[in-house]
Write a protein that holds these residues in place. Structure first.
Motif, PDB file in Angstrom:
ATOM      1  N   VAL A 326      23.427 -26.188 -28.044  1.00  0.00           N
ATOM      2  CA  VAL A 326      22.650 -26.975 -28.548  1.00  0.00           C
ATOM      3  C   VAL A 326      22.519 -28.383 -28.009  1.00  0.00           C
ATOM      4  CG1 VAL A 326      23.874 -29.178 -30.238  1.00  0.00           C
ATOM      5  CG2 VAL A 326      24.298 -27.031 -30.656  1.00  0.00           C
ATOM      6  N   SER A 327      22.965 -28.477 -26.846  1.00  0.00           N
ATOM      7  CA  SER A 327      22.352 -29.233 -26.040  1.00  0.00           C
ATOM      8  C   SER A 327      21.608 -28.580 -24.581  1.00  0.00           C
ATOM      9  CB  SER A 327      23.827 -29.914 -24.727  1.00  0.00           C
ATOM     10  OG  SER A 327      23.829 -28.630 -23.892  1.00  0.00           O
ATOM     11  N   ARG A 328      21.040 -27.571 -25.274  1.00  0.00           N
ATOM     12  CA  ARG A 328      19.914 -27.413 -24.150  1.00  0.00           C
ATOM     13  C   ARG A 328      18.766 -26.880 -25.197  1.00  0.00           C
ATOM     14  NH1 ARG A 328      23.577 -21.927 -20.935  1.00  0.00           N
ATOM     15  NH2 ARG A 328      20.990 -21.632 -21.334  1.00  0.00           N
ATOM     16  N   THR A 329      19.260 -26.645 -26.637  1.00  0.00           N
ATOM     17  CA  THR A 329      17.995 -26.544 -26.919  1.00  0.00           C
ATOM     18  C   THR A 329      18.009 -27.939 -27.817  1.00  0.00           C
ATOM     19  OG1 THR A 329      19.474 -24.449 -28.430  1.00  0.00           O
ATOM     20  CG2 THR A 329      17.582 -25.532 -29.434  1.00  0.00           C
ATOM     21  N   ALA A 330      18.280 -28.811 -27.930  1.00  0.00           N
ATOM     22  CA  ALA A 330      17.698 -29.957 -28.801  1.00  0.00           C
ATOM     23  C   ALA A 330      17.169 -30.890 -28.010  1.00  0.00           C
ATOM     24  CB  ALA A 330      18.757 -31.074 -29.075  1.00  0.00           C
ATOM     25  N   PRO A 331      15.843 -31.779 -27.738  1.00  0.00           N
ATOM     26  CA  PRO A 331      14.817 -32.223 -27.497  1.00  0.00           C
ATOM     27  C   PRO A 331      15.548 -32.850 -26.153  1.00  0.00           C
ATOM     28  CG  PRO A 331      14.386 -32.061 -29.884  1.00  0.00           C
ATOM     29  CD  PRO A 331      15.714 -31.765 -29.584  1.00  0.00           C
ATOM     30  N   PRO A 332      15.868 -33.532 -25.259  1.00  0.00           N
ATOM     31  CA  PRO A 332      16.259 -34.264 -24.576  1.00  0.00           C
ATOM     32  C   PRO A 332      16.618 -35.605 -24.637  1.00  0.00           C
ATOM     33  CG  PRO A 332      14.816 -32.991 -23.107  1.00  0.00           C
ATOM     34  CD  PRO A 332      14.220 -32.916 -24.391  1.00  0.00           C
ATOM     35  N   SER A 333      15.539 -36.685 -25.467  1.00  0.00           N
ATOM     36  CA  SER A 333      16.005 -38.259 -26.216  1.00  0.00           C
ATOM     37  C   SER A 333      16.102 -38.370 -27.234  1.00  0.00           C
ATOM     38  CB  SER A 333      14.245 -38.200 -26.199  1.00  0.00           C
ATOM     39  OG  SER A 333      13.872 -37.784 -27.541  1.00  0.00           O
ATOM     40  N   ALA A 334      16.808 -36.341 -27.978  1.00  0.00           N
ATOM     41  CA  ALA A 334      17.437 -36.707 -29.587  1.00  0.00           C
ATOM     42  C   ALA A 334      19.020 -35.754 -29.143  1.00  0.00           C
ATOM     43  CB  ALA A 334      16.094 -36.413 -30.301  1.00  0.00           C
ATOM     44  N   LYS A 335      19.241 -35.604 -28.099  1.00  0.00           N
ATOM     45  CA  LYS A 335      20.610 -34.992 -27.477  1.00  0.00           C
ATOM     46  C   LYS A 335      21.762 -35.082 -28.458  1.00  0.00           C
ATOM     47  CE  LYS A 335      20.350 -33.776 -23.559  1.00  0.00           C
ATOM     48  NZ  LYS A 335      20.270 -33.424 -21.790  1.00  0.00           N
ATOM     49  N   GLY A 336      21.945 -36.205 -28.047  1.00  0.00           N
ATOM     50  CA  GLY A 336      22.746 -36.624 -29.433  1.00  0.00           C
ATOM     51  C   GLY A 336      22.588 -36.827 -30.454  1.00  0.00           C
ATOM     52  N   ALA A 337      21.352 -37.405 -31.232  1.00  0.00           N
ATOM     53  CA  ALA A 337      21.944 -36.850 -32.538  1.00  0.00           C
ATOM     54  C   ALA A 337      22.247 -35.517 -32.860  1.00  0.00           C
ATOM     55  CB  ALA A 337      19.964 -37.384 -33.009  1.00  0.00           C
ATOM     56  N   ALA A 338      21.284 -34.361 -32.070  1.00  0.00           N
ATOM     57  CA  ALA A 338      21.732 -33.153 -32.680  1.00  0.00           C
ATOM     58  C   ALA A 338      23.602 -32.868 -32.757  1.00  0.00           C
ATOM     59  CB  ALA A 338      20.598 -32.536 -31.429  1.00  0.00           C
ATOM     60  N   LEU A 339      23.666 -33.678 -31.142  1.00  0.00           N
ATOM     61  CA  LEU A 339      25.286 -32.793 -31.446  1.00  0.00           C
ATOM     62  C   LEU A 339      26.399 -33.925 -32.286  1.00  0.00           C
ATOM     63  CD1 LEU A 339      25.656 -33.112 -26.868  1.00  0.00           C
ATOM     64  CD2 LEU A 339      26.503 -31.365 -28.766  1.00  0.00           C
ATOM     65  N   GLY A 340      25.568 -35.421 -33.011  1.00  0.00           N
ATOM     66  CA  GLY A 340      26.365 -35.935 -33.541  1.00  0.00           C
ATOM     67  C   GLY A 340      25.583 -34.664 -34.964  1.00  0.00           C
ATOM     68  N   VAL A 341      25.110 -34.245 -34.833  1.00  0.00           N
ATOM     69  CA  VAL A 341      25.079 -33.529 -36.464  1.00  0.00           C
ATOM     70  C   VAL A 341      25.691 -32.364 -36.714  1.00  0.00           C
ATOM     71  CG1 VAL A 341      23.395 -32.201 -37.941  1.00  0.00           C
ATOM     72  CG2 VAL A 341      22.322 -33.834 -36.820  1.00  0.00           C
ATOM     73  N   TYR A 342      25.720 -31.480 -35.448  1.00  0.00           N
ATOM     74  CA  TYR A 342      26.493 -30.433 -34.673  1.00  0.00           C
ATOM     75  C   TYR A 342      28.456 -30.922 -35.185  1.00  0.00           C
ATOM     76  CZ  TYR A 342      29.619 -27.759 -31.800  1.00  0.00           C
ATOM     77  OH  TYR A 342      30.336 -26.259 -31.015  1.00  0.00           O
ATOM     78  N   ASN A 343      28.818 -31.929 -34.544  1.00  0.00           N
ATOM     79  CA  ASN A 343      30.013 -32.392 -34.882  1.00  0.00           C
ATOM     80  C   ASN A 343      30.174 -32.477 -36.179  1.00  0.00           C
ATOM     81  OD1 ASN A 343      31.981 -32.862 -31.824  1.00  0.00           O
ATOM     82  ND2 ASN A 343      29.248 -33.085 -31.486  1.00  0.00           N
ATOM     83  N   THR A 344      29.246 -33.421 -36.778  1.00  0.00           N
ATOM     84  CA  THR A 344      29.403 -33.275 -38.094  1.00  0.00           C
ATOM     85  C   THR A 344      30.386 -31.586 -39.243  1.00  0.00           C
ATOM     86  OG1 THR A 344      27.880 -35.470 -38.041  1.00  0.00           O
ATOM     87  CG2 THR A 344      28.198 -34.544 -40.668  1.00  0.00           C
ATOM     88  N   THR A 345      28.965 -30.864 -38.823  1.00  0.00           N
ATOM     89  CA  THR A 345      29.044 -29.458 -39.799  1.00  0.00           C
ATOM     90  C   THR A 345      30.367 -29.233 -39.255  1.00  0.00           C
ATOM     91  OG1 THR A 345      28.037 -28.918 -37.767  1.00  0.00           O
ATOM     92  CG2 THR A 345      27.264 -29.656 -39.922  1.00  0.00           C
TER      93      THR A 345
END
Length: 402
Positions: A326-345
């Protein structure tokens, strides 16, 4: 000897060890409560209401699910460490409220506050910030392994500590461990990069990005299956394994420890030899074998112990590789948001898996749970086979792989 670029730097090792310790300190307090909470609840007003007891346990996961994305986005804007400190303070406050709670309603308030300290996305984003791509899965494995280890240790230590200091003491210990994690974060974790500032990236693009959606489907399925199977596994260990509940740690602890040893070569192959795709798909395939094996053969202690060992091997590999991907796939400036979605799921998978596993077991029996889990993981295996895996970034001066 490995080239210097293939080794973790001292800063990366320090980041991995300290962030894994922060996770462990926080999760130890939570796990210590689980084996003894239902016993303690009976001593409180309202504790004879099983619906309240169940809600008190589940409230933490529900609020975790709601707050992971806001915390992840906030960590992109304000910085990882600041958000982690706020989350740990909220978590500690909830622990102290639960320690003081005179009845089940106040216990629920404390558990809600604990869940509002949703730091997982910010911590994993910080781990990604402080490590190079070729070492990121190793750091995620350190974090995931620390969680598995403290879970196993809590099964052993919870009844002993409960006898010494009671449930209020356990909640106070949980709060103190969270405060200790703040000290560790500020003193031991290397300086965090400056926040990127959250770009105007619609959240729906992070949620519905095809590659991220496949990864989020994976973590949702993994934790839904984990919770569903553990609804019925303790009963199977008693009925078919002849092992009383107080002795289940004798199976869990060796399985978790041995799985760590087996996991290491897989993680090394995934990262150092650029074998992420075969290792990942093999781990999902092993999960299918485990669920099918539990369905077909679970009527002896040795069989159950074998399936548990193989489950923890697959689980630990996937738990390490998924957030790294997830951290390697997400845009750098939205890494926290992407990991937030990941942890929510992830949190929703835990909640739905427990509820669904209980419903299936109640109406159709234990074997139906294993059959359903087999089907779910088969669907995940089909999804995983279509995934795009980020290529390992070559160190400067290295010859390209062929």
């Amino acid at each position: 000897m490995s080239p210097p670029s293939d080794r973790m730097s001292p800063e990366e090792r320090r980041a991995g060890a300290s962030l894994a310790s922060i996770f462990a300190l926080r999760m130890l307090g939570l796990f210590l409560i689980l084996p003894v909470f239902s016993v303690y609840a009976k001593t409180l007003p309202g504790g004879d209401n099983l619906a309240l007891v169940g809600f008190a346990l589940g409230a933490y996961g529900l609020t975790q699910a709601f707050f992971q994305i806001p915390y992840g986005i906030a960590s992109d804007i304000f910085g990882r460490k600041q958000v982690i400190v706020v989350g740990l303070l909220v978590f500690a406050l909830g622990s102290f409220v639960a320690a003081w709670a005179p009845d089940m309603n106040w216990i629920i308030v404390g558990r809600v506050l604990q869940g509002m300290g949703a730091i997982s996305a910010a911590v994993t984003a910080l781990a990604a910030d402080l490590t190079r791509e070729e070492h990121r899965t190793k750091v995620m494995a350190m974090i995931g392994s620390s969680i598995g280890l403290v879970f196993a240790l809590s099964l052993v230590g919870a009844p002993i500590l409960y006898g010494w200091i009671g449930m209020s003491g356990l909640f106070i210990m949980t709060g103190v461990l969270a405060l200790a994690a703040i000290v560790l974060l500020l003193k031991a974790v290397p300086p965090a990069p400056a926040p990127h500032g959250h770009e105007k990236l619609p959240l729906r693009r992070v949620i519905f990005d095809a590659d991220l959606l496949r990864l989020n489907t994976g973590i949702f399925t993994l934790h839904m299956v984990q919770m569903a199977m553990f609804v019925v596994l303790p009963h199977a260990l008693v009925e078919h394994g002849g092992l009383e509940a107080a002795a289940h740690w004798k199976v869990y602890l060796p399985a978790v420890l041995v799985s760590f040893v087996v996991m290491v070569p897989a993680i090394i192959a995934a990262e150092r030899k650029d074998k992420m795709r075969p290792v990942f798909i093999a781990a999902v395939g092993l999960l299918v074998v485990v669920q099918a094996g539990l369905y077909a053969l679970h009527e002896s202690l040795w069989a159950l112990a074998l399936w548990l060992l193989l489950f923890f091997v697959a689980f630990n590999v996937l738990e390490a590789t998924l957030p790294s991907l997830v951290s390697r796939t997400a845009p750098p400036s939205a890494k926290g948001a992407a990991l937030g979605v990941y942890n929510t799921t992830q949190a929703m998978g835990l909640f739905i898996g427990g509820a669904l596993g209980g419903y299936i077991a109640q109406h159709f029996g234990d074997n139906a749970v294993f059959a359903a889990c087999t089907g779910l993981v088969l669907i995940w295996l089909a999804v995983a086979s279509t995934m795009n895996f980020p290529q390992r970034r070559q160190p400067a001066g290295a010859a390209p792989t062929v």
